[in-house]
Structures are given as C-alpha cells and as structure tokens.
Design an enzyme around this catalytic site. Sequence first.
Site, PDB file in Angstrom:
ATOM      1  N   ASP A  37       0.787  -1.227   0.000  1.00 18.91           N
ATOM      2  CA  ASP A  37       0.000   0.000   0.000  1.00 18.91           C
ATOM      3  C   ASP A  37       0.820   1.278   0.000  1.00 18.91           C
ATOM      4  OD1 ASP A  37       0.901  -0.628   2.501  1.00 18.91           O
ATOM      5  OD2 ASP A  37      -1.036  -0.529   3.492  1.00 18.91           O
ATOM      6  N   GLN A 466      -5.273 -13.098  -9.187  1.00 18.95           N
ATOM      7  CA  GLN A 466      -4.081 -13.573  -9.888  1.00 18.95           C
ATOM      8  C   GLN A 466      -3.766 -15.026  -9.548  1.00 18.95           C
ATOM      9  OE1 GLN A 466      -1.500 -10.655  -8.261  1.00 18.95           O
ATOM     10  NE2 GLN A 466      -1.985  -9.083  -9.787  1.00 18.95           N
ATOM     11  N   ARG A 487      -0.246  -2.820 -16.887  1.00 21.67           N
ATOM     12  CA  ARG A 487      -1.260  -1.808 -17.171  1.00 21.67           C
ATOM     13  C   ARG A 487      -0.691  -0.432 -16.847  1.00 21.67           C
ATOM     14  NH1 ARG A 487      -3.211  -4.299 -12.387  1.00 21.67           N
ATOM     15  NH2 ARG A 487      -2.552  -3.081 -10.577  1.00 21.67           N
TER      16      ARG A 487
END
Length: 759
Positions: A37, A466, A487
């Site tokens: 995070d 995933q 991405r």
Amino acid sequence: MPAPSTFDPQEVVDAQYQERKPRPGVTTKRAICTTCDVMCSVVTESKNGRVVRVRSSDNPIFRDNICMKGIVAPKGFANPNRILHPLKRVGERGSGEWEQVTWEDAFADIGSRLQAIIAEHGPEAWAVSTSQWNTGTDHGLGRRIMNHIGSPNWTSGVALCAGNTAAINRYTYGWFPASDYAKTKCIVLLGHNPSRHSWTPVYNAIRQAQARGAKLIVADPRRSSGAERADIWLPLKVGSDAALLFGWLKVIIDEELYDKDFVENWTIGFEELRQRVDEYPLERVAKLTGCDPEMIAKAARMYATEGPSIIPWTPITDMQRNSTSAIRLQCILRSICGYLDVPGGETLQGFPPDLINESLIEMHHVLSDEQKAKQLGSDKHPAFTYRGQERFRAPTKKVYGQEYANIVMGCYLTPPSALFRAMAGEGAYPVKAFFFLGNNPMMSYPNMKLIIKAMMNQDLIVAHEQFMTPSAQLADYVLPADSWLERPFLLDHFGAASLIRISEKSMEPPGECRSTFEFWKGLAGALDRQEIVPWDTLEDFYDYRLEKLGVSWEEFAATADVYFAPPEFLKYRKTGFATPTGKVELRSSSLEELGFDPLPYFREDPPVDPDYPLKLFTGVREDGFFQTGHRHIEEMRKRHPEPLAFVSPGTARQLMIKEGEWIEVENELAKISMKVAIKDAMPDGLVRIPHGWWKPEMKQGAGHLSGALEYADAQLCRDDEDFLDQEQGIPHLKGVPCRINKVTQDGASAETVAEVEYA
C-alpha cells in the site's frame, strides 16, 4: 496507507522526468509498484516484451524506495500457478473442480444470475469487497456501478486499515492529513515500525528526518527496531494507545504547552475536553499503560515543544476496541498543539488539483437515500457508513468543492462483520451475491469461521484474482487479473492528497488477464447498463480524468513523474474546517448526533479469563509478504518457511516451550498452529502472530483451503461486541485473550498451558 509527505515544489520541478541512456535490447518504463500500500515509484527493465528487472526510480525524490517484494515481482507474476484464463466452478462449492470458459460466457452467466438475485432480493443483496492494492485500484468504477444499481454494501480491507482512520479524522477537522516528514522536528510512531523492506519510503523519510535532528518517539509493547533508534521508547501495554494519549493531553493542558491562540479561535469543546482529560491523571495512565509516568510526561513535552511534530498514520490504532477514541486523540493532539496545516506538521491537502477525482467518478449522489439507509451495520456502528458521514457533505462542499469525499475508500463503507452476518443469514435482509477483487476476504476480516459460512450461503461468488487464494477456492467464477507491470496507472493517492503520480505499462498481460477497468466495464455490459462505464479503454478513461489539464494520458505520462499544485498552508483561515461548525471539533457534534460520546474515552479490558491468560497481538507482516499474498514465491518462502509465534524468553520459560517447536495458539473461536520464535524484544505475556498464513502447495477446496484452516490468524480474530469498536464496528486485534497449547510429536494437542498468571 501513508499520506504522502509534502514536497518542496522547486525540488519536484528539478527532479521531473530525466532522459535515460538506452541500453541495447532493454526497454525501461517508469512504474508504480502496487505490491503493497505504500506504492513506490520504480523503473522496470524489459527484454523481448517481458519485464526482467525492477529497480529503484531514477527520480531523486523516489530513489532508494524499493524493497524485496518489488524486486522479486517479475518472478512472482510469472509463476506457473498464476490464473491465466476465466474459470467456472463445475462441482459443489469448494470442490476444486473448474472448467475454462471465455470472458464473454462468464459475464453472460454472471450478469444473468446477478440480475435474478437483484430481482428477487433487491440490489442491496449484492455486496463487494476489495483491496486497494494487489490487482490495482478500480478508480471508483465498481462503486459507480453499485451506486447506479442501488447497492450500498461495499466493504474493503481499508475498513481496518487507513480508510477508517480517514473517516474518523473527519469528525475532528474534516479531512485526512498528510504528515510532512521533510520539515518536521518530531515524529511519533504508535506501534508502527517501518523498516528497510516494509514501508520503505516512510522508513527512509524517518531516517532522513533523524539525520537532520528530528526527534523520534516510539510507543510499542515490543522493543522494535524503531524503538531501538528512538529518543524515547514507551513500552505500553498492548491496546492501551488511547490511555497513553490521554496522559499526553493531561501534561500538555496542565502545563499550558498547547497553542492558546489556535484553541481559542479555531476549536470548540476545549473546556469539556479538559474535564474529560482530568479523569486520566498520570498515575491512572501509568497503571493502564504500564509505562513510567515520568517518561509519559517527557514524551508529551517533547511532542508539544520540539515541534512542528507529526503523528503519522498507524495501522495499530485502526484495529482496537478503542480505535475511534485513539484516532480522535491523535487528531486532538495535532490540533491543540498548532500542528495542523503548517510546514513540518500535518497538512490538509484536499483533492488532487485539475483531476476528476475518484469520489466524483463513484457518483454517490445517484444512490437514493432509501438505499443508503439499508447499508448493513449503519444502525449500530455508523462511523464510516453513509449515515455516519452525512453531516460532512455540506462542509466538504464549502471547503473542498464537492459533497462526497470517499477518502482512502473509507468514508462510505459497510462494516465487515455486519456484512458477513447478513451473508450468513443473520442480518436484517439476505445478501446472496458476493464479488471480491484483489482481496482474500476469508482471511482479511475477523471471525473466519463466520465468513466461510457466509460464503457457503451465497448464490453467486465472483473473484478477480491472480492466484487461487483460499477465498477464490469457494467462488463460482475466478476471473484472471492483470498486475501493476501490465497496465498503465494514474495514482491520485486515494483522494487524500493533492498529488498525482503515473505508472507506464511495462508489458502485455499474459493469457487472458484483464484489469479492474475491464472487469467493471464487462459487468456493466452484462447488466445491460453499458452507459455507466462509457469509455472504451483504460487510457480513454484516463484522458477523461485529465480533461481539466488539457492533456491526454499519453502526453501526461510522457512528461511527469509527479504533479501537484504548490502547497498552501493555514488554508482554514480562509475556508474554515470541513466540519459542521467550521472549526476543529474537540467535542464532536457529529458523534453526539449519532448517539455516541462526543469526547474520547477509554474502555478498559474485560476481566481476565483464567483459561486464556495471555494477550494475542495479530497482524505481524513478515518482510517478504504483504497481507495474505506472496506465499507462492520461492525466495520469500525461503526467508519465511513457516508461520512464527513470537514470545518473550520469560513467557517461553513459564510455558516450557522451546525455539522452533510447534504449538497451538487458541482462544474461544479456534486454534491455529505456529512455530515458536523466542525474542528478547517481546514483553512477557504477549503472543504476536503473523497475518494471512496459508500455503499454496497444500490441498485446495473446502475443508482444506491450502492450509488456511491450520494457520490463518483470522480464525482467532473476534467480532463480538466486547471486542468491537463501538462507533466503527471494527475488531480489536491488539490484545485478545488467548492461550498456548503444547503439541506432542505426532501433532496432537497436549495439556493446555493456561495456569500462568501475568501482571
């Protein structure tokens, strides 16, 4: 999730994108690692279309912010067990029997089944759980769809970590502040222990601050690595954070170390606060915390006089039965000492400038008041639900320009325990469809036994993942997710800070892996609501979000690592604070209206149960893992082959347990297996266990769940009322009663070790 430090604007200008010297056969891209995070800016190196290396950023601002998890990411995502194609369950739920299907067929069936559930039970019967990381943020698109369809029942791991902090901060001064490490003179860490391979940018920022003379105060039951470096270490009893902060306030108020001008002109409720603080003389605080009263006073004086000081976000106070009060006390300390919105203190940055932010994308205004009122848990524990945040709409618009601010996704959440009880058939109405994205909900929230029951009671479960996690093993569909290497990414720091960062796409996703954007766009189409997500591609969506800047995503990504307007300070002098009164509410009018104590308080622990004489501290994150992930990576498992329970030498002697032997850690809910790790840094009577253990190599499916039933700490995490925060409904994970059972050589439980008494 840390609020980012305030940057010096000229430093940022000088450190923007620099031309790199190309190396033959190697393509470099600037990326943001979302393995955890903290989200470090890094550089990827590719050969023949595949990323082969991740290294530290070339930008001086972000250089050296990289850890082992980011470095090993290319190998982790190339693991042969990665899910590459949509899978549909064909046996009983949890049977482990799957067939490969197309995305089109999967969405056709999912859309039909979800529409049938909504028709029978209402849109509120559909719930979603997400993680902010892992498969990547969905940019508010999932919430956008749910708001249009009519479901308020969205939850996330941020309900226990940063999101709830953001929501509770609003009750005092209307926003979630960002700590200015770069200019601060004193840092306070409440149980948080950033290290070289965990929260690396924060670790680096603290070390840099100390190098230029900043003080460090650490409050932590263990003698952590941060405590070893601290100017003051307060070894408080586990779960007593709020009591400690009351002690600080007692010293600061009695000795008049607070900012009198700020208190007089910009706060309400100071005299009532003073009366509440008087209930916590240092003698009482010392008894509640186990800390020396002189050291408590010394730390309080250091915080108040060495400043500007910061109390950075900490996950520890997010997960306590006194969480709301502990967070509010942090807010109050920042406020009365004059450290709000000043250089070196806690800055109130607002939304990123010139960007269509995620709170706008989510379109909370389209969800009717009737449906908002159905949000599970909002009756008993409303703090971060629609009901709890309602009074901030008008002041947020006045100060920050829009009504809804879903800061860190944490301001309009459904409390997890209320959601899972409804899913299990124990709520005000049934929840029969459950989606989760990049989230392992079974192991991420308290009372894992309840969550398994809840999932087994669903008519439809969809996972976007995933790898085949224990939670995914109970799904009807497991749809393959891309990774941060595969991405582009526009990071707006979760709506908490006026900062934008970019990540370029480094490689094509393998197989049929798709992004969260494609997931939500596909679902909107499957529900015959294509207009909700009108953009064709993720890049088109980013073009839309950047319209105010007058540049395309391609142009923006080519020219900037980071973008923000020059910082302004003391903005409240022009706008006031985004609270109903326009001032810092030391006495919260909003909590009072919800029926709660408007002042912080401290709930003492329930009486000691002689059958469970030890205190359990859950949530340890080993450096090689983040949350429940990365157990499939060989290099990480070599570093952490087995789950370890940390105890002190004194506790080990009392219980006659030895280093490296297997034990059971048990409470009223369950028992789990751990290996003993004896650490001098641990206090007597405390058992620290790691978060999120399972083993992908172990047997999958119901009854096994790849070892989660044997090792997962979520089985011991209680969510009964005694161990929930009253305002938020989040669990107390820092001091739950437990015991240790010795285990015989054949693995059977021996006599329980429960007769030891600890002061």
